[in-house]
Enzyme design. Sequence first.
Site, short mmCIF file in Angstrom:
data_model
loop_
_atom_site.label_atom_id
_atom_site.label_comp_id
_atom_site.label_asym_id
_atom_site.label_seq_id
_atom_site.Cartn_x
_atom_site.Cartn_y
_atom_site.Cartn_z
N GLU A 113 56.07 -116.98 96.32
CA GLU A 113 56.41 -118.32 95.91
C GLU A 113 55.48 -118.91 95.11
OE1 GLU A 113 57.57 -120.53 99.51
OE2 GLU A 113 55.97 -119.56 100.55
N HIS B 91 67.96 -136.89 109.24
CA HIS B 91 68.73 -136.34 110.44
C HIS B 91 70.09 -136.74 110.29
CE1 HIS B 91 65.97 -134.42 112.60
NE2 HIS B 91 64.87 -135.26 112.42
#
Length: 582
Positions: A434, A194
């Site tokens: 993917e 963060h």
Amino acid sequence: METKNEILLHGVAASPGIVMGKAYLFTKHIPRIEEKQITAEDIPAEMERLLHAIVRSEKELQKILQLTEQKIGSAKAKIFEAQIMILSDAVLLTAIKKRIQKDLKNAEWIVNQEISKYQQMMLKSPDEYMRERAHDVEDVKNRIIRNIQQERLISRFDQQAVVISEILTPADTVLFSRNEVLAYATDMGGTTSHAALLSRSLKIPSVVGLKDVTKHVETGDTVIVDGYAGNIYVHPTRETIKRSNQRKREHRDLDLKLGEIRQLEAQTLDGKNIHLSGNIEFSEEIDYINKQGAHGIGLYRTEGLYLREESYPSEEEQFAEYKVIVQKAKPHKVVMRTLDIGGDKVVAHTHDEENPFLGWRGIRILLDKPDLFKTQLRAMLRASAFGNVWIMLPMISGVKEIRRSKEIIDEVKSDLRKENISFDEQIKIGVMIEVPSAAVIAADIAQEVDFMSIGTNDLIQYLIAVDRGNEIVSSLYQEFHPAVIKTIQHIIKAGHQHNISVSMCGEMAGDPVATLLLLGLGLDEFSVTPIILPEIKKIIRSVDFKETEEIARRVLEMKTENDIEEFLRVNLHAMVPELLLE
Ligand code: PEP
Ligand code: MG
């Protein structure tokens, strides 16, 4: 005068920019916690100290929360809401109180033991995100203990400084931003921490994951932080200072030049239009992405909402967030990806697995939990009434999953019709490519969907069998591996054969070295990290599509990733010499 030798340290570039300044070594106040025996008569006073500390800690956190909201918006401030929630967790508080009464020990001793139990559990998690959250818990713990001991918080320093620290908590990052922080450099942390996200939002250059920068730097040392290359120079030589200033000027000039083309089309010199969009995770990013000149959102990762909360977000919460994004992106589209938890994106509700990347993830979870899937689809469909929404399914490995998903989408649509709730009846449904099996049968998949988007982050790791988080084999994680390139070519061809557009939203789409090749292979849309968008646009606007086709043809004949990368770099340099390649 004693001159110290220059030290160069390399870490992870977390937020761009180059600055030189004096270091401020921020060593965390590690509270000394002594075990003290108390008597039964001391219990009320001990409880008083505990409650007082909790009230004070909450006040401090509320202040940080407000500051964060003012500076960078409410979604990021949620980190501190989560910390405040830990403080008001009744179960935890009761456990602490009971132990003070039963064990007759001082409050900080018990607080330390009880909260550390939580923390240990989180630190053992194989998932980077959970381990990062353990540092938040540590922050709360130290805050309470400091307040029990009634220590004062030191978060100010007198002058402009480069903050050097072992680790920065989100609270540190915001508090420091009130001072003149020139840059951050930390021992620990990855790009998903963060603190890294916050420093990017605050636009403060930073390099994380430097391992031992705190051992090499003292307060007052001169340092240069290069947030483009992920480098930090301690005691830089005159030569390094000169070179850094030069690089800084070059980047500034380039930024200015790129600024001029932000609102122009992503069109090649010979007139081929490319769709250039951005990847986002939070609604706060949308203004920035518009300013960068994106044509909408090619990948909205919705996991952010789920990773932040204790419980799954409700339909209303999701709808509110989606609606903001859709309205702000209008008239451009927003490709909303349904939940892709599992793998490295573990939330509280996912399971421990031996092999999470090959396990219960993305669409597999959604199909096993149709209620979870339907709640999200309802929120997305409702948001589609307010703009241009496309829905994208993650981790698709075959046609069966697509058909089942579409049945569920049809059920949700029919429920909404019954309830007279409007949504876009023509909404486009697409998939991420993917998983290698999906890539192989791309032509079959193309007949089932409205669009395909190549997720190279996962595709590469599954194709080459190399976990991109594993340092021992990370050199094998190669986007220019010939097999990767041939697979991309195969997917694009399959899409075009069936008249659907093919996009790429993995990190490769935002690698300038790959742009010429991807253009030449016929990719219709690039969805990239917002910060890199103007550079990719610059490349597209500087070249002839016909020439890139020739480049792609040559690359497809090459046998090793080194040859390919070298060839692409040389061509890029020749065709767009203004770019500053790292
Ligand atoms: C990808 O795999 O390339 C992708 C864009 O998805 P994520 O990085 O979220 O797994
Ligand atoms: Mg993926």
